[in-house]
Design a protein around this motif. Structure first.
Motif, PDB file in Angstrom:
ATOM      1  N   ALA A 118     -31.663 -32.113  59.014  1.00 13.06           N
ATOM      2  CA  ALA A 118     -30.415 -32.123  60.238  1.00 13.06           C
ATOM      3  C   ALA A 118     -31.102 -31.537  61.446  1.00 13.06           C
ATOM      4  O   ALA A 118     -30.728 -32.000  62.337  1.00 13.06           O
ATOM      5  CB  ALA A 118     -29.553 -31.407  60.102  1.00 13.06           C
ATOM      6  N   ALA A 119     -32.096 -30.432  60.744  1.00 14.42           N
ATOM      7  CA  ALA A 119     -33.149 -29.729  62.248  1.00 14.42           C
ATOM      8  C   ALA A 119     -33.859 -30.721  62.683  1.00 14.42           C
ATOM      9  O   ALA A 119     -34.368 -31.142  63.591  1.00 14.42           O
ATOM     10  CB  ALA A 119     -34.009 -28.823  61.203  1.00 14.42           C
ATOM     11  N   GLU A 122     -32.391 -33.371  64.405  1.00 17.90           N
ATOM     12  CA  GLU A 122     -32.082 -32.418  66.324  1.00 17.90           C
ATOM     13  C   GLU A 122     -32.980 -32.780  66.842  1.00 17.90           C
ATOM     14  O   GLU A 122     -32.642 -32.596  68.263  1.00 17.90           O
ATOM     15  CB  GLU A 122     -30.989 -31.201  65.061  1.00 17.90           C
ATOM     16  N   LYS A 123     -34.175 -32.170  67.001  1.00 21.47           N
ATOM     17  CA  LYS A 123     -35.320 -32.681  67.669  1.00 21.47           C
ATOM     18  C   LYS A 123     -35.291 -33.842  67.983  1.00 21.47           C
ATOM     19  O   LYS A 123     -36.392 -34.420  69.422  1.00 21.47           O
ATOM     20  CB  LYS A 123     -36.660 -32.694  67.198  1.00 21.47           C
ATOM     21  N   HIS A 124     -34.841 -34.773  67.881  1.00 20.46           N
ATOM     22  CA  HIS A 124     -34.424 -36.427  68.711  1.00 20.46           C
ATOM     23  C   HIS A 124     -33.121 -36.783  69.081  1.00 20.46           C
ATOM     24  O   HIS A 124     -32.229 -37.277  68.527  1.00 20.46           O
ATOM     25  CB  HIS A 124     -35.294 -37.274  67.907  1.00 20.46           C
ATOM     26  N   PRO A 125     -32.826 -36.137  70.186  1.00 18.58           N
ATOM     27  CA  PRO A 125     -31.347 -36.295  70.659  1.00 18.58           C
ATOM     28  C   PRO A 125     -31.165 -37.641  71.347  1.00 18.58           C
ATOM     29  O   PRO A 125     -32.441 -38.604  71.668  1.00 18.58           O
ATOM     30  CB  PRO A 125     -31.263 -35.528  71.715  1.00 18.58           C
ATOM     31  N   SER A 128     -33.297 -39.242  74.175  1.00 19.24           N
ATOM     32  CA  SER A 128     -35.447 -38.336  73.277  1.00 19.24           C
ATOM     33  C   SER A 128     -36.663 -39.837  73.836  1.00 19.24           C
ATOM     34  O   SER A 128     -35.607 -40.951  73.283  1.00 19.24           O
ATOM     35  CB  SER A 128     -35.029 -37.718  72.458  1.00 19.24           C
ATOM     36  N   ARG A 163     -25.703 -39.347  62.868  1.00 19.27           N
ATOM     37  CA  ARG A 163     -25.934 -39.077  63.636  1.00 19.27           C
ATOM     38  C   ARG A 163     -26.017 -41.390  63.899  1.00 19.27           C
ATOM     39  O   ARG A 163     -26.771 -41.491  64.255  1.00 19.27           O
ATOM     40  CB  ARG A 163     -27.653 -39.104  63.299  1.00 19.27           C
TER      41      ARG A 163
END
Length: 343
Positions: A118-119, A122-125, A128, A163
């Protein structure tokens, strides 16, 4: 004493017998023969739902075609840092997906945790410029011989699906993981959120038999076309089907995996009793002991075949080696290896 790879073993006798048994007369080509249809129905009995099943020549083929089926421009595939699809497939996933990028997620003992996945996601919204998360690929059993529980698979798949990602399982050692867990194939796959499975049988007693088992066809499209274009559509498909026919008969595939796992457990217990540390828990058919150079040399002089695996760990003057057991591993070879390693 062959512990280099389960790929070094041949095919089991029931698999060979099935190929010989079905090598009579003629049959329609390209997967339209009655045996392929019957084996496909057997897959559906094993996994419960009505699923498309497409044979491939190799596990790499099944993996990368699964990724190609869900590919998007600037797509990202999340996987473990030790995954075969990332480390050992010559960039095949990137090639067949027109450049989707493989992203290594934090990995412990060959596995990734849902929180770490999940982390990373989240780095790739959305929006992006570094890419769009498209797929999750889990290796079961992992390259470190560890096994995801159904609950772990479900948590990872849920994080991916939040996602809109596709969940893929690389099951090169699927049977080894299954017999360790004692669950059903459905519980380890689609009931835990897996959309497509690379079902491996070659490492566990077949000659050349892999398959893509599609649980969610809406997520993975055009697989039949992609398979043909990649050169994985067998003209004489009945001989791949014949291998699966012998493999599944009377639960043979599970017996093969149980033996391989039992030999790994016997090897691990013997080495641990002799004072050797193990880099990872032993849950399938791979063992990673830390051995000193003199022991490694002594084993090789006695004819043992295995690979040093320093990425699994070092401890003072000891280095990890990878030992892989198979359906054909004799108890005597395990006991002899332990005896020599014990000095």
């Amino acid at each position: 004493m062959i512990f280099a790879s389960d790929n070094w073993a041949g095919a089991s006798q029931p698999v060979i017998d099935a190929m010989i048994r079905h090598n009579t007369g003629t049959a329609p080509a390209y997967g339209t023969d009655p045996l392929t249809e019957r084996v496909t129905a057997r897959f559906r009995e094993i996994f419960e739902p009505h699923v498309p099943v497409l044979f491939t020549a190799t596990g790499t083929g099944a993996n990368v075609l699964s990724m190609a089926g869900c590919a998007r421009p600037a797509g990202l595939v999340m996987t473990s840092g030790t995954a075969h699809i990332l480390c050992d497939e010559w960039g095949a996933a990137e090639f067949h997906t027109n450049g989707m990028k493989l992203v290594s997620v934090a990995t412990r003992h060959g596995k990734i945790a849902a929180g770490d996945l999940a982390a990373e996601i989240e780095k790739h919204p959305e929006g992006s410029r570094f890419g769009v998360p498209v797929a999750l690929s889990l290796t079961q059993a992992s390259e470190c011989g560890t096994v995801y529980t159904p609950a772990e698979v479900a948590a990872l798949s849920a994080a991916a699906k939040a996602r809109g990602m596709v969940s893929h399982m690389d099951g090169a050692r699927f049977a080894n993981a299954l017999v360790h867990l004692g669950c059903t194939p459905a519980e380890m796959t689609w009931k835990a959120g897996i959309d497509i499975l690379s079902f491996g049988a070659t490492k566990n007693g077949c000659w050349c038999a892999e398959a893509m088992v599609v649980f969610n066809p809406d997520c993975v499209r055009d697989l039949a076309t992609l398979r043909a274009r990649a050169g994985h559509l067998f003209s004489k498909s009945r001989f791949v089907a014949a291998q699966f026919d012998g493999y599944f008969g009377d639960g043979h595939w599970l017996d093969l995996a149980r033996h391989a796992n039992a030999m790994a457990r016997r090897l691990a217990d013997g080495l641990a009793a002799a004072g050797n540390k193990l880099a990872y828990p032993v849950e399938a058919n791979e063992v990673f002991p830390l051995l000193d150079p003199a022991t490694i040399a002594r084993l090789r002089a006695a004819g043992a075949a295995f690979y040093e695996w320093p990425e699994a760990g070092r401890d003072e003057n000891r280095v990890a080696v990878r030992l892989v057991t198979s359906f054909a591993t004799p108890e005597a070879d395990v006991d002899r290896f332990v005896e020599i390693a014990g000095g």
